[in-house]
Design a protein around this motif. Sequence first.
Motif, PDB file in Angstrom:
ATOM      1  N   PRO A 159       0.815  -1.224   0.000  1.00 43.62           N
ATOM      2  CA  PRO A 159       0.000   0.000   0.000  1.00 43.62           C
ATOM      3  C   PRO A 159       0.844   1.269   0.000  1.00 43.62           C
ATOM      4  O   PRO A 159       0.369   2.334  -0.382  1.00 43.62           O
ATOM      5  CB  PRO A 159      -0.797  -0.107   1.315  1.00 43.62           C
ATOM      6  CG  PRO A 159      -0.740  -1.548   1.697  1.00 43.62           C
ATOM      7  CD  PRO A 159       0.549  -2.086   1.166  1.00 43.62           C
ATOM      8  N   GLU A 160       2.126   1.145   0.422  1.00 42.42           N
ATOM      9  CA  GLU A 160       3.005   2.319   0.476  1.00 42.42           C
ATOM     10  C   GLU A 160       3.672   2.619  -0.871  1.00 42.42           C
ATOM     11  O   GLU A 160       4.397   3.604  -0.996  1.00 42.42           O
ATOM     12  CB  GLU A 160       4.142   2.089   1.490  1.00 42.42           C
ATOM     13  CG  GLU A 160       3.691   1.788   2.908  1.00 42.42           C
ATOM     14  CD  GLU A 160       2.925   2.960   3.492  1.00 42.42           C
ATOM     15  OE1 GLU A 160       3.412   4.086   3.343  1.00 42.42           O
ATOM     16  OE2 GLU A 160       1.839   2.738   4.056  1.00 42.42           O
ATOM     17  N   SER A 161       3.510   1.736  -1.836  1.00 43.76           N
ATOM     18  CA  SER A 161       4.281   1.904  -3.076  1.00 43.76           C
ATOM     19  C   SER A 161       3.911   3.206  -3.788  1.00 43.76           C
ATOM     20  O   SER A 161       2.760   3.637  -3.782  1.00 43.76           O
ATOM     21  CB  SER A 161       4.084   0.704  -4.008  1.00 43.76           C
ATOM     22  OG  SER A 161       2.739   0.635  -4.360  1.00 43.76           O
ATOM     23  N   LYS A 162       4.938   3.803  -4.359  1.00 40.24           N
ATOM     24  CA  LYS A 162       4.740   5.076  -5.062  1.00 40.24           C
ATOM     25  C   LYS A 162       4.679   4.776  -6.556  1.00 40.24           C
ATOM     26  O   LYS A 162       5.647   4.303  -7.143  1.00 40.24           O
ATOM     27  CB  LYS A 162       5.888   6.027  -4.754  1.00 40.24           C
ATOM     28  CG  LYS A 162       5.905   6.456  -3.302  1.00 40.24           C
ATOM     29  CD  LYS A 162       6.916   7.533  -3.064  1.00 40.24           C
ATOM     30  CE  LYS A 162       6.759   8.131  -1.674  1.00 40.24           C
ATOM     31  NZ  LYS A 162       6.816   7.125  -0.606  1.00 40.24           N
ATOM     32  N   ILE A 163       3.514   5.038  -7.131  1.00 42.73           N
ATOM     33  CA  ILE A 163       3.318   4.746  -8.553  1.00 42.73           C
ATOM     34  C   ILE A 163       3.215   6.059  -9.337  1.00 42.73           C
ATOM     35  O   ILE A 163       2.511   6.980  -8.931  1.00 42.73           O
ATOM     36  CB  ILE A 163       2.028   3.915  -8.772  1.00 42.73           C
ATOM     37  CG1 ILE A 163       2.077   2.608  -7.967  1.00 42.73           C
ATOM     38  CG2 ILE A 163       1.813   3.618 -10.253  1.00 42.73           C
ATOM     39  CD1 ILE A 163       0.826   1.745  -8.087  1.00 42.73           C
ATOM     40  N   ILE A 164       3.954   6.107 -10.442  1.00 39.95           N
ATOM     41  CA  ILE A 164       3.846   7.259 -11.340  1.00 39.95           C
ATOM     42  C   ILE A 164       3.311   6.747 -12.673  1.00 39.95           C
ATOM     43  O   ILE A 164       3.878   5.817 -13.259  1.00 39.95           O
ATOM     44  CB  ILE A 164       5.212   7.932 -11.543  1.00 39.95           C
ATOM     45  CG1 ILE A 164       5.681   8.501 -10.211  1.00 39.95           C
ATOM     46  CG2 ILE A 164       5.131   9.038 -12.592  1.00 39.95           C
ATOM     47  CD1 ILE A 164       7.086   8.983 -10.228  1.00 39.95           C
ATOM     48  N   LEU A 165       2.228   7.316 -13.115  1.00 43.02           N
ATOM     49  CA  LEU A 165       1.587   6.847 -14.349  1.00 43.02           C
ATOM     50  C   LEU A 165       1.891   7.805 -15.496  1.00 43.02           C
ATOM     51  O   LEU A 165       1.627   9.010 -15.393  1.00 43.02           O
ATOM     52  CB  LEU A 165       0.079   6.753 -14.116  1.00 43.02           C
ATOM     53  CG  LEU A 165      -0.293   5.628 -13.139  1.00 43.02           C
ATOM     54  CD1 LEU A 165      -1.339   6.092 -12.138  1.00 43.02           C
ATOM     55  CD2 LEU A 165      -0.801   4.417 -13.913  1.00 43.02           C
ATOM     56  N   ILE A 166       2.473   7.265 -16.565  1.00 44.68           N
ATOM     57  CA  ILE A 166       2.813   8.113 -17.722  1.00 44.68           C
ATOM     58  C   ILE A 166       1.931   7.735 -18.923  1.00 44.68           C
ATOM     59  O   ILE A 166       2.070   6.646 -19.481  1.00 44.68           O
ATOM     60  CB  ILE A 166       4.295   7.952 -18.134  1.00 44.68           C
ATOM     61  CG1 ILE A 166       5.224   8.210 -16.943  1.00 44.68           C
ATOM     62  CG2 ILE A 166       4.626   8.877 -19.297  1.00 44.68           C
ATOM     63  CD1 ILE A 166       6.714   8.227 -17.285  1.00 44.68           C
ATOM     64  N   PRO A 167       0.999   8.630 -19.309  1.00 47.78           N
ATOM     65  CA  PRO A 167       0.218   8.350 -20.516  1.00 47.78           C
ATOM     66  C   PRO A 167       1.162   8.408 -21.714  1.00 47.78           C
ATOM     67  O   PRO A 167       1.787   9.441 -21.955  1.00 47.78           O
ATOM     68  CB  PRO A 167      -0.807   9.487 -20.577  1.00 47.78           C
ATOM     69  CG  PRO A 167      -0.698  10.203 -19.261  1.00 47.78           C
ATOM     70  CD  PRO A 167       0.658   9.931 -18.720  1.00 47.78           C
ATOM     71  N   ASN A 168       1.278   7.304 -22.448  1.00 45.71           N
ATOM     72  CA  ASN A 168       2.260   7.243 -23.536  1.00 45.71           C
ATOM     73  C   ASN A 168       1.568   6.965 -24.874  1.00 45.71           C
ATOM     74  O   ASN A 168       0.449   6.473 -24.911  1.00 45.71           O
ATOM     75  CB  ASN A 168       3.296   6.157 -23.228  1.00 45.71           C
ATOM     76  CG  ASN A 168       4.456   6.189 -24.204  1.00 45.71           C
ATOM     77  OD1 ASN A 168       4.766   7.228 -24.805  1.00 45.71           O
ATOM     78  ND2 ASN A 168       5.119   5.057 -24.375  1.00 45.71           N
TER      79      ASN A 168
END
Length: 236
Positions: free
Chosen positions: A155-164
Amino acid sequence: MEGKEGKNAEETMKLPDKKITMIILFANQKGGVGKSTLAVLFSNFSVQKKNRKVKVVDMDFQQSLYNKHLNSDLLENEKLYEVELSKISGFRNIRKEAAQVPNLLTVIDLAGTMADDNLVQVFKDSGLIICPFCYDEYSVTSTFEFCYVVKKINPESKIILIPNRVKTSVKYETLDSVNQALSKFGELTSPVSDRIDFQRITTSYSPKTLDPILDPIFNKIFNDYIDESSWEVETI
Ligand SMILES: Nc1ncnc2c1ncn2[C@@H]1O[C@H](COP(=O)(O)OP(=O)(O)OP(=O)(O)O)[C@@H](O)[C@H]1O
Ligand SMILES: [Mg+2]
């Protein structure tokens, strides 16, 4: 040590035992969304523009990133970083090695699959998960599922989402609702457009024409998640 009392100097000497290092994953269970491409571009950026030490690990059985690196080697381009192959089950060793090199960024390119129990540890121990995705229906559903599973595991994971691969000529009807749904899992960056110059990247070269698109995204990732952090991987 200059001007320090013996005892203080000894204490100061003991402190740097901590190895500040960070594992950054490029991952999404959906294939073809740009994981390997953006992993290479991010690694090039980290060395060339941020002067960081980088090691790239290709954990995809297709070895596309590793083969790209071999080709670049053949052309005798200046090497920016080492690229090594590893199975997902080799993560424990990668983590161990990362812990031994202070200030290292270990960039891992994962295969587009979740069918490996060893991934649990990978998601638990990675400081940052960069998840490229596309706005087509299947990609969005897979990305949603992927983020859901990752957050269940950690639950602590840091996710960065890149629309590609965003096509400027296409109007994405569901864009706002997709962005809203995905932003519950992590931070969405500005979109990366679909451009031919992405075919020209190598592990020692990023086309300058991509700078205006990628520099702001990568700079923000450094500012918000890497520069200020004191990531620490314990030696196990
Ligand atoms: N923004 C972009 N514009 C144009 N082409 C792109 C872009 N991003 C990636 N590509 C191309 O899309 C294809 C798939 O990209 P890539 O191999 O990086 O995806 P992947 O997620 O690593 O796929 P896989 O799951 O098979 O490992 C490649 O041919 C790559 O050159
Ligand atoms: Mg790939």
